[in-house]
Design a protein around this motif. Structure first.
Motif, PDB file in Angstrom:
ATOM      1  N   ASP A 266     -45.055 -11.368  80.685  1.00 21.95           N
ATOM      2  CA  ASP A 266     -44.205 -10.191  80.867  1.00 21.95           C
ATOM      3  C   ASP A 266     -44.965  -9.016  80.258  1.00 21.95           C
ATOM      4  OD1 ASP A 266     -42.333  -8.161  80.844  1.00 21.95           O
ATOM      5  OD2 ASP A 266     -40.667  -9.465  80.274  1.00 21.95           O
ATOM      6  N   ILE A 267     -45.783  -8.388  81.088  1.00 18.63           N
ATOM      7  CA  ILE A 267     -46.653  -7.324  80.595  1.00 18.63           C
ATOM      8  C   ILE A 267     -45.829  -6.146  80.070  1.00 18.63           C
ATOM      9  CG2 ILE A 267     -48.481  -5.695  81.205  1.00 18.63           C
ATOM     10  CD1 ILE A 267     -49.408  -8.590  81.045  1.00 18.63           C
ATOM     11  N   ARG A 268     -44.711  -5.852  80.720  1.00 20.15           N
ATOM     12  CA  ARG A 268     -43.882  -4.741  80.241  1.00 20.15           C
ATOM     13  C   ARG A 268     -43.373  -4.988  78.825  1.00 20.15           C
ATOM     14  NH1 ARG A 268     -40.047  -3.439  85.396  1.00 20.15           N
ATOM     15  NH2 ARG A 268     -39.911  -5.713  85.369  1.00 20.15           N
ATOM     16  N   ALA A 269     -42.980  -6.225  78.539  1.00 18.42           N
ATOM     17  CA  ALA A 269     -42.506  -6.538  77.181  1.00 18.42           C
ATOM     18  C   ALA A 269     -43.624  -6.348  76.162  1.00 18.42           C
ATOM     19  CB  ALA A 269     -41.970  -7.963  77.132  1.00 18.42           C
ATOM     20  N   GLY A 270     -44.835  -6.790  76.516  1.00 18.91           N
ATOM     21  CA  GLY A 270     -45.961  -6.594  75.612  1.00 18.91           C
ATOM     22  C   GLY A 270     -46.288  -5.131  75.398  1.00 18.91           C
ATOM     23  N   LEU A 271     -46.237  -4.349  76.481  1.00 18.91           N
ATOM     24  CA  LEU A 271     -46.527  -2.921  76.359  1.00 18.91           C
ATOM     25  C   LEU A 271     -45.464  -2.203  75.535  1.00 18.91           C
ATOM     26  CD1 LEU A 271     -47.747  -2.108  79.973  1.00 18.91           C
ATOM     27  CD2 LEU A 271     -49.148  -2.249  77.903  1.00 18.91           C
ATOM     28  N   ALA A 272     -44.201  -2.568  75.721  1.00 18.78           N
ATOM     29  CA  ALA A 272     -43.130  -1.936  74.943  1.00 18.78           C
ATOM     30  C   ALA A 272     -43.350  -2.190  73.452  1.00 18.78           C
ATOM     31  CB  ALA A 272     -41.775  -2.466  75.392  1.00 18.78           C
ATOM     32  N   ARG A 273     -43.750  -3.412  73.124  1.00 21.71           N
ATOM     33  CA  ARG A 273     -44.026  -3.731  71.707  1.00 21.71           C
ATOM     34  C   ARG A 273     -45.252  -2.961  71.225  1.00 21.71           C
ATOM     35  NH1 ARG A 273     -44.465  -9.897  69.337  1.00 21.71           N
ATOM     36  NH2 ARG A 273     -45.554  -9.420  67.396  1.00 21.71           N
ATOM     37  N   GLN A 274     -46.271  -2.871  72.046  1.00 20.34           N
ATOM     38  CA  GLN A 274     -47.474  -2.138  71.669  1.00 20.34           C
ATOM     39  C   GLN A 274     -47.171  -0.668  71.418  1.00 20.34           C
ATOM     40  OE1 GLN A 274     -50.616  -1.177  74.683  1.00 20.34           O
ATOM     41  NE2 GLN A 274     -51.867  -2.560  73.422  1.00 20.34           N
ATOM     42  N   LEU A 275     -46.400  -0.065  72.304  1.00 19.51           N
ATOM     43  CA  LEU A 275     -46.045   1.349  72.156  1.00 19.51           C
ATOM     44  C   LEU A 275     -45.235   1.579  70.882  1.00 19.51           C
ATOM     45  CD1 LEU A 275     -45.192   1.977  75.891  1.00 19.51           C
ATOM     46  CD2 LEU A 275     -46.956   3.210  74.608  1.00 19.51           C
ATOM     47  N   GLY A 276     -44.321   0.672  70.585  1.00 18.12           N
ATOM     48  CA  GLY A 276     -43.562   0.779  69.348  1.00 18.12           C
ATOM     49  C   GLY A 276     -44.466   0.706  68.129  1.00 18.12           C
ATOM     50  N   GLY A 277     -45.479  -0.148  68.212  1.00 19.54           N
ATOM     51  CA  GLY A 277     -46.428  -0.254  67.113  1.00 19.54           C
ATOM     52  C   GLY A 277     -47.247   0.998  66.900  1.00 19.54           C
ATOM     53  N   LEU A 278     -47.422   1.780  67.969  1.00 16.42           N
ATOM     54  CA  LEU A 278     -48.134   3.049  67.858  1.00 16.42           C
ATOM     55  C   LEU A 278     -47.264   4.158  67.278  1.00 16.42           C
ATOM     56  CD1 LEU A 278     -49.979   3.104  71.321  1.00 16.42           C
ATOM     57  CD2 LEU A 278     -50.981   2.601  69.080  1.00 16.42           C
ATOM     58  N   GLY A 279     -45.947   3.900  67.184  1.00 12.39           N
ATOM     59  CA  GLY A 279     -45.023   4.906  66.681  1.00 12.39           C
ATOM     60  C   GLY A 279     -44.233   5.606  67.770  1.00 12.39           C
ATOM     61  N   ILE A 280     -44.326   5.110  68.995  1.00  8.40           N
ATOM     62  CA  ILE A 280     -43.575   5.693  70.110  1.00  8.40           C
ATOM     63  C   ILE A 280     -42.246   4.960  70.227  1.00  8.40           C
ATOM     64  CG2 ILE A 280     -43.534   6.074  72.598  1.00  8.40           C
ATOM     65  CD1 ILE A 280     -46.609   6.250  72.470  1.00  8.40           C
ATOM     66  N   ARG A 281     -41.167   5.685  70.059  1.00  6.21           N
ATOM     67  CA  ARG A 281     -39.837   5.078  70.052  1.00  6.21           C
ATOM     68  C   ARG A 281     -39.088   5.265  71.372  1.00  6.21           C
ATOM     69  NH1 ARG A 281     -41.852   2.551  66.832  1.00  6.21           N
ATOM     70  NH2 ARG A 281     -41.761   2.750  64.563  1.00  6.21           N
ATOM     71  N   ALA A 282     -39.425   6.315  72.123  1.00  3.64           N
ATOM     72  CA  ALA A 282     -38.704   6.612  73.369  1.00  3.64           C
ATOM     73  C   ALA A 282     -39.384   5.890  74.526  1.00  3.64           C
ATOM     74  CB  ALA A 282     -38.657   8.112  73.616  1.00  3.64           C
ATOM     75  N   VAL A 283     -39.038   4.605  74.696  1.00  3.84           N
ATOM     76  CA  VAL A 283     -39.624   3.784  75.751  1.00  3.84           C
ATOM     77  C   VAL A 283     -38.504   3.262  76.635  1.00  3.84           C
ATOM     78  CG1 VAL A 283     -41.016   1.767  76.308  1.00  3.84           C
ATOM     79  CG2 VAL A 283     -41.542   3.111  74.253  1.00  3.84           C
ATOM     80  N   ASP A 284     -38.502   3.685  77.886  1.00  2.00           N
ATOM     81  CA  ASP A 284     -37.543   3.193  78.869  1.00  2.00           C
ATOM     82  C   ASP A 284     -38.242   2.235  79.818  1.00  2.00           C
ATOM     83  OD1 ASP A 284     -35.170   4.625  78.097  1.00  2.00           O
ATOM     84  OD2 ASP A 284     -36.121   6.436  78.870  1.00  2.00           O
ATOM     85  N   VAL A 285     -37.514   1.213  80.268  1.00  2.14           N
ATOM     86  CA  VAL A 285     -38.079   0.203  81.157  1.00  2.14           C
ATOM     87  C   VAL A 285     -37.246   0.138  82.429  1.00  2.14           C
ATOM     88  CG1 VAL A 285     -38.726  -2.214  81.435  1.00  2.14           C
ATOM     89  CG2 VAL A 285     -38.894  -1.136  79.178  1.00  2.14           C
ATOM     90  N   ASP A 286     -37.888   0.374  83.569  1.00  3.38           N
ATOM     91  CA  ASP A 286     -37.241   0.167  84.859  1.00  3.38           C
ATOM     92  C   ASP A 286     -37.047  -1.343  85.015  1.00  3.38           C
ATOM     93  OD1 ASP A 286     -36.810  -0.326  87.651  1.00  3.38           O
ATOM     94  OD2 ASP A 286     -37.651   1.641  88.106  1.00  3.38           O
ATOM     95  N   PRO A 287     -35.827  -1.832  85.175  1.00  2.08           N
ATOM     96  CA  PRO A 287     -35.601  -3.280  85.158  1.00  2.08           C
ATOM     97  C   PRO A 287     -36.000  -3.999  86.435  1.00  2.08           C
ATOM     98  CG  PRO A 287     -33.533  -2.154  85.579  1.00  2.08           C
ATOM     99  CD  PRO A 287     -34.563  -1.077  85.304  1.00  2.08           C
ATOM    100  N   ARG A 288     -36.375  -3.265  87.478  1.00  2.00           N
ATOM    101  CA  ARG A 288     -36.632  -3.919  88.758  1.00  2.00           C
ATOM    102  C   ARG A 288     -37.888  -4.780  88.723  1.00  2.00           C
ATOM    103  NH1 ARG A 288     -36.594   1.083  92.711  1.00  2.00           N
ATOM    104  NH2 ARG A 288     -37.601   1.988  90.861  1.00  2.00           N
TER     105      ARG A 288
END
Length: 234
Positions: free
Chosen positions: A185-207
């Motif tokens: 699940d690449i989106r899940a990994g990217l969301a975690r990576q972005l959070g680790g960078l300090g980016i909190r505003a991450v939206d995910v298109d669920p499709r």
């Protein structure tokens, strides 16, 4: 004062391409009639309220390379992300299962678009895009991100070793199919990576591109067309 940021993702309807690219294929590298692709791209630019020269495309190669652009021009070769501070210049990502990543700092007036397939995500294309944005004046805490439609974890089966390798590079991306086999699940990994960078505003298109017949999916059936996901500042 913030600028207005727009993010758009197309579907496979509304264009002129014939099967199996029916109908709104925006990829010029998948075997479709070049005239149909050109017509679809022109139709997209008009619908966005932009001239065709105000949409910048990439020849994506599953790399981690980023290009900074400042105006109209030809398709950018051998990169998988674009960054700009130029208003009314749309950055386009083509996808048909990979993750389109649309980033923006509305305060600084900087946007970025990345094509994050398994290889590019594993090698840091999104991190590199954020770094390029910061070099143009963006602040990490002000960046917002949309992770567009992509193959979901339950539909992205991979060998165990590949899942382990990607998980090592992109923690949070390992998943399981409904049968319990290894998946990503690449989106899940990217969301975690972005959070680790300090980016909190991450939206995910669920499709999920595999499950949704209104979206192109290379895994569901090939050859097929490509969706476009775009970000720009008004």
């Amino acid at each position: 004062m913030s600028v207005r940021v727009r993010r758009v993702t197309t579907t496979r309807t509304g264009g002129v391409s014939a099967a199996p690219y029916d109908t709104f294929n925006l990829g010029d590298h998948v075997g479709d009639d070049p005239a149909a692709v050109a017509a679809n791209r022109s139709r997209l630019a008009t619908a966005l309220g932009l001239g065709p020269d105000r949409v910048r495309w990439m020849n994506q190669v599953h790399s981690a390379r980023v290009a900074v652009i400042d105006g109209p021009g030809a398709t950018v070769d051998d990169v998988d992300a674009l960054v700009t501070a130029e208003p009314r210049l749309a950055l386009a990502v083509l996808s048909a299962d990979c993750v389109p990543v649309l980033l923006a700092d509305a305060r600084a007036g900087v946007v970025g678009a990345a094509h994050a397939g398994r290889v590019g995500a594993q090698h840091g294309v999104v991190v590199n895009t954020v770094e390029a944005m910061v070099e143009l004046g963006a602040r990490v805490q002000d960046i917002s991100v949309l992770l567009g439609p992509a193959v979901s974890g339950p539909n992205y089966e991979v060998p165990d070793q590949m899942a382990a390798e990607v998980e090592d590079a992109l923690p949070g991306s390992r998943a399981r199919t409904a049968r319990g086999t290894a998946a990503l699940d690449i989106r899940a990994g990217l969301a975690r990576q972005l959070g680790g960078l300090g980016i909190r505003a991450v939206d995910v298109d669920p499709r999920c591109t595999v499950e949704d017949p209104n979206l192109f999916s290379h895994r569901r059936g090939s050859p097929t067309g490509r969706l476009a996901s775009l970000v720009w500042m008004e």
